[in-house]
Design a protein around this motif. Sequence first.
Motif, PDB file in Angstrom:
ATOM      1  N   LYS A 123      -3.120  -9.023  -1.938  1.00  0.00           N
ATOM      2  CA  LYS A 123      -2.785  -7.893  -1.282  1.00  0.00           C
ATOM      3  C   LYS A 123      -2.127  -8.330  -0.054  1.00  0.00           C
ATOM      4  CE  LYS A 123      -7.201  -5.273  -1.578  1.00  0.00           C
ATOM      5  NZ  LYS A 123      -8.181  -4.508  -1.097  1.00  0.00           N
ATOM      6  N   LYS A 124      -2.490  -9.311   0.491  1.00  0.00           N
ATOM      7  CA  LYS A 124      -1.870 -10.134   1.960  1.00  0.00           C
ATOM      8  C   LYS A 124      -0.425 -10.440   1.341  1.00  0.00           C
ATOM      9  CE  LYS A 124      -5.602 -10.935   4.918  1.00  0.00           C
ATOM     10  NZ  LYS A 124      -6.768 -11.855   4.915  1.00  0.00           N
ATOM     11  N   ALA A 125      -0.283 -11.204   0.217  1.00  0.00           N
ATOM     12  CA  ALA A 125       0.910 -11.694  -0.326  1.00  0.00           C
ATOM     13  C   ALA A 125       1.944 -10.250  -0.098  1.00  0.00           C
ATOM     14  CB  ALA A 125       0.864 -12.509  -1.427  1.00  0.00           C
ATOM     15  N   ALA A 126       1.458  -9.235  -0.873  1.00  0.00           N
ATOM     16  CA  ALA A 126       2.234  -8.100  -1.200  1.00  0.00           C
ATOM     17  C   ALA A 126       2.695  -7.452  -0.018  1.00  0.00           C
ATOM     18  CB  ALA A 126       1.542  -7.275  -2.201  1.00  0.00           C
ATOM     19  N   ALA A 127       1.516  -7.283   0.747  1.00  0.00           N
ATOM     20  CA  ALA A 127       1.911  -6.250   2.139  1.00  0.00           C
ATOM     21  C   ALA A 127       2.830  -7.162   3.078  1.00  0.00           C
ATOM     22  CB  ALA A 127       0.534  -6.312   2.686  1.00  0.00           C
ATOM     23  N   GLY A 128       3.013  -8.492   2.870  1.00  0.00           N
ATOM     24  CA  GLY A 128       3.725  -9.670   3.885  1.00  0.00           C
ATOM     25  C   GLY A 128       5.170  -9.622   3.515  1.00  0.00           C
ATOM     26  N   GLY A 131      11.043  -6.316   3.076  1.00  0.00           N
ATOM     27  CA  GLY A 131      12.134  -5.979   2.132  1.00  0.00           C
ATOM     28  C   GLY A 131      11.752  -5.546   0.639  1.00  0.00           C
ATOM     29  N   SER A 132      12.603  -5.878  -0.146  1.00  0.00           N
ATOM     30  CA  SER A 132      12.160  -5.623  -1.471  1.00  0.00           C
ATOM     31  C   SER A 132      11.926  -7.043  -2.430  1.00  0.00           C
ATOM     32  CB  SER A 132      13.297  -5.092  -2.336  1.00  0.00           C
ATOM     33  OG  SER A 132      13.841  -3.596  -1.530  1.00  0.00           O
ATOM     34  N   GLY A 133      10.781  -6.648  -3.213  1.00  0.00           N
ATOM     35  CA  GLY A 133      10.483  -8.013  -3.988  1.00  0.00           C
ATOM     36  C   GLY A 133       9.272  -7.794  -4.443  1.00  0.00           C
ATOM     37  N   TYR A 134       8.338  -8.864  -5.041  1.00  0.00           N
ATOM     38  CA  TYR A 134       7.204  -8.926  -5.689  1.00  0.00           C
ATOM     39  C   TYR A 134       6.247  -9.845  -5.223  1.00  0.00           C
ATOM     40  CZ  TYR A 134       9.572  -6.723  -9.564  1.00  0.00           C
ATOM     41  OH  TYR A 134      10.520  -5.691 -10.354  1.00  0.00           O
ATOM     42  N   LEU A 167       3.265  -7.680  -9.030  1.00  0.00           N
ATOM     43  CA  LEU A 167       3.039  -6.450  -8.227  1.00  0.00           C
ATOM     44  C   LEU A 167       4.351  -6.197  -7.656  1.00  0.00           C
ATOM     45  CD1 LEU A 167       0.208  -6.179  -5.575  1.00  0.00           C
ATOM     46  CD2 LEU A 167       1.896  -4.563  -6.086  1.00  0.00           C
ATOM     47  N   ASP A 168       4.973  -5.413  -7.994  1.00  0.00           N
ATOM     48  CA  ASP A 168       6.370  -4.628  -7.577  1.00  0.00           C
ATOM     49  C   ASP A 168       6.104  -3.823  -6.433  1.00  0.00           C
ATOM     50  OD1 ASP A 168       8.767  -3.703  -7.236  1.00  0.00           O
ATOM     51  OD2 ASP A 168       8.897  -2.766  -9.266  1.00  0.00           O
ATOM     52  N   VAL A 169       6.841  -4.534  -5.050  1.00  0.00           N
ATOM     53  CA  VAL A 169       6.560  -3.581  -3.833  1.00  0.00           C
ATOM     54  C   VAL A 169       7.996  -3.256  -3.444  1.00  0.00           C
ATOM     55  CG1 VAL A 169       4.412  -4.787  -3.143  1.00  0.00           C
ATOM     56  CG2 VAL A 169       6.889  -5.930  -2.416  1.00  0.00           C
ATOM     57  N   TRP A 170       8.905  -3.020  -4.420  1.00  0.00           N
ATOM     58  CA  TRP A 170      10.169  -2.186  -4.025  1.00  0.00           C
ATOM     59  C   TRP A 170       9.563  -1.014  -3.606  1.00  0.00           C
ATOM     60  CZ3 TRP A 170      15.618  -3.056  -5.462  1.00  0.00           C
ATOM     61  CH2 TRP A 170      15.932  -4.507  -5.643  1.00  0.00           C
ATOM     62  N   TYR A 185      -0.768   1.748  -1.435  1.00  0.00           N
ATOM     63  CA  TYR A 185      -0.202   1.651  -3.079  1.00  0.00           C
ATOM     64  C   TYR A 185      -0.812   0.543  -3.742  1.00  0.00           C
ATOM     65  CZ  TYR A 185       3.158  -0.632  -6.190  1.00  0.00           C
ATOM     66  OH  TYR A 185       3.591  -1.358  -7.132  1.00  0.00           O
ATOM     67  N   ILE A 186      -0.697  -0.649  -2.881  1.00  0.00           N
ATOM     68  CA  ILE A 186      -1.427  -1.978  -3.181  1.00  0.00           C
ATOM     69  C   ILE A 186      -2.748  -1.949  -3.709  1.00  0.00           C
ATOM     70  CG2 ILE A 186      -1.934  -4.333  -2.500  1.00  0.00           C
ATOM     71  CD1 ILE A 186       0.579  -3.946  -0.611  1.00  0.00           C
ATOM     72  N   ASP A 187      -3.613  -1.330  -2.983  1.00  0.00           N
ATOM     73  CA  ASP A 187      -5.121  -0.996  -3.232  1.00  0.00           C
ATOM     74  C   ASP A 187      -5.135  -0.358  -4.652  1.00  0.00           C
ATOM     75  OD1 ASP A 187      -5.998  -2.130  -0.896  1.00  0.00           O
ATOM     76  OD2 ASP A 187      -6.156  -0.366   0.195  1.00  0.00           O
ATOM     77  N   ASN A 188      -4.384   0.750  -4.849  1.00  0.00           N
ATOM     78  CA  ASN A 188      -4.372   1.301  -6.100  1.00  0.00           C
ATOM     79  C   ASN A 188      -3.697   0.507  -7.289  1.00  0.00           C
ATOM     80  OD1 ASN A 188      -5.243   4.528  -5.988  1.00  0.00           O
ATOM     81  ND2 ASN A 188      -4.291   3.888  -4.003  1.00  0.00           N
ATOM     82  N   PHE A 189      -2.732  -0.281  -7.137  1.00  0.00           N
ATOM     83  CA  PHE A 189      -2.566  -1.076  -8.089  1.00  0.00           C
ATOM     84  C   PHE A 189      -3.600  -2.002  -8.635  1.00  0.00           C
ATOM     85  CE2 PHE A 189      -0.911  -5.329  -9.351  1.00  0.00           C
ATOM     86  CZ  PHE A 189       0.031  -5.063 -10.511  1.00  0.00           C
ATOM     87  N   ILE A 190      -4.107  -2.799  -7.516  1.00  0.00           N
ATOM     88  CA  ILE A 190      -5.470  -3.490  -7.914  1.00  0.00           C
ATOM     89  C   ILE A 190      -6.361  -3.037  -8.861  1.00  0.00           C
ATOM     90  CG2 ILE A 190      -7.264  -4.912  -6.685  1.00  0.00           C
ATOM     91  CD1 ILE A 190      -4.877  -6.105  -4.716  1.00  0.00           C
TER      92      ILE A 190
END
Length: 204
Positions: A123-128, A131-134, A167-170, A185-190
């Motif tokens: 979660k922390k990695a995705a939230a941090g 811009g666009s990434g994974y 985990l796509d965070v675009w 969104y990240i919580d729901n992805f998990i």
Amino acid sequence: MSKNYKFKLKEIPYPIDGLEPYIDAATIDLHHNKHHQAYVDNLNKALDNYPEYQDWSLEKLLTDINELPDKLRIEVEKHGGGVHNHDVYFAGMSIGNNEPKGKLLEAINEEFGSIDEFKDKLKKAAAGIFGSGYAFLVKDKDNKLSIIQTSNQHSPLSFGLTPIIALDVWEHSYYLKFQNKRADYIDNFIKVINWDAALDRYLA
Ligand code: MN
């Protein structure tokens, strides 16, 4: 002549509304049928002028990316990465199979302490990501797990790493439903991680 070229959009293993209410149907439709499709089309377009690479698999194009001529390398980095990252992302979600198990669960416990600590780090990695990434769970050649952040559509394969969970965070992956609330969104992805698919990728 070629087993791979032209590449085709992989079908998603659930109906378009199959991840409701966690990930909404409109987002899956747009994300898969428009964005993912565009990466496939642009990868094929890039390879049109390079027949000598048309029999390479997508995995080989991304793993051996530094062997490609400069112009093609840049296109494969963007669009080949875009195809493969989305293949892992879409096949990596399901309703059901949402409990980690087997050798992957053991490896996660060993590397991160517990599944909850792993989820927290992911979660922390995705939230941090700026811009666009994974955020990816990856394994290296010795099967050691780690969480990495990538920008744009870089594939972990190009860094010698195998993606287990993508985990796509675009913004296109969540903005229709969650607007600016990436953390929701990240919580729901998990909640919809397909742990059977993740285990298969870990063992492969
Ligand atoms: Mn995407």
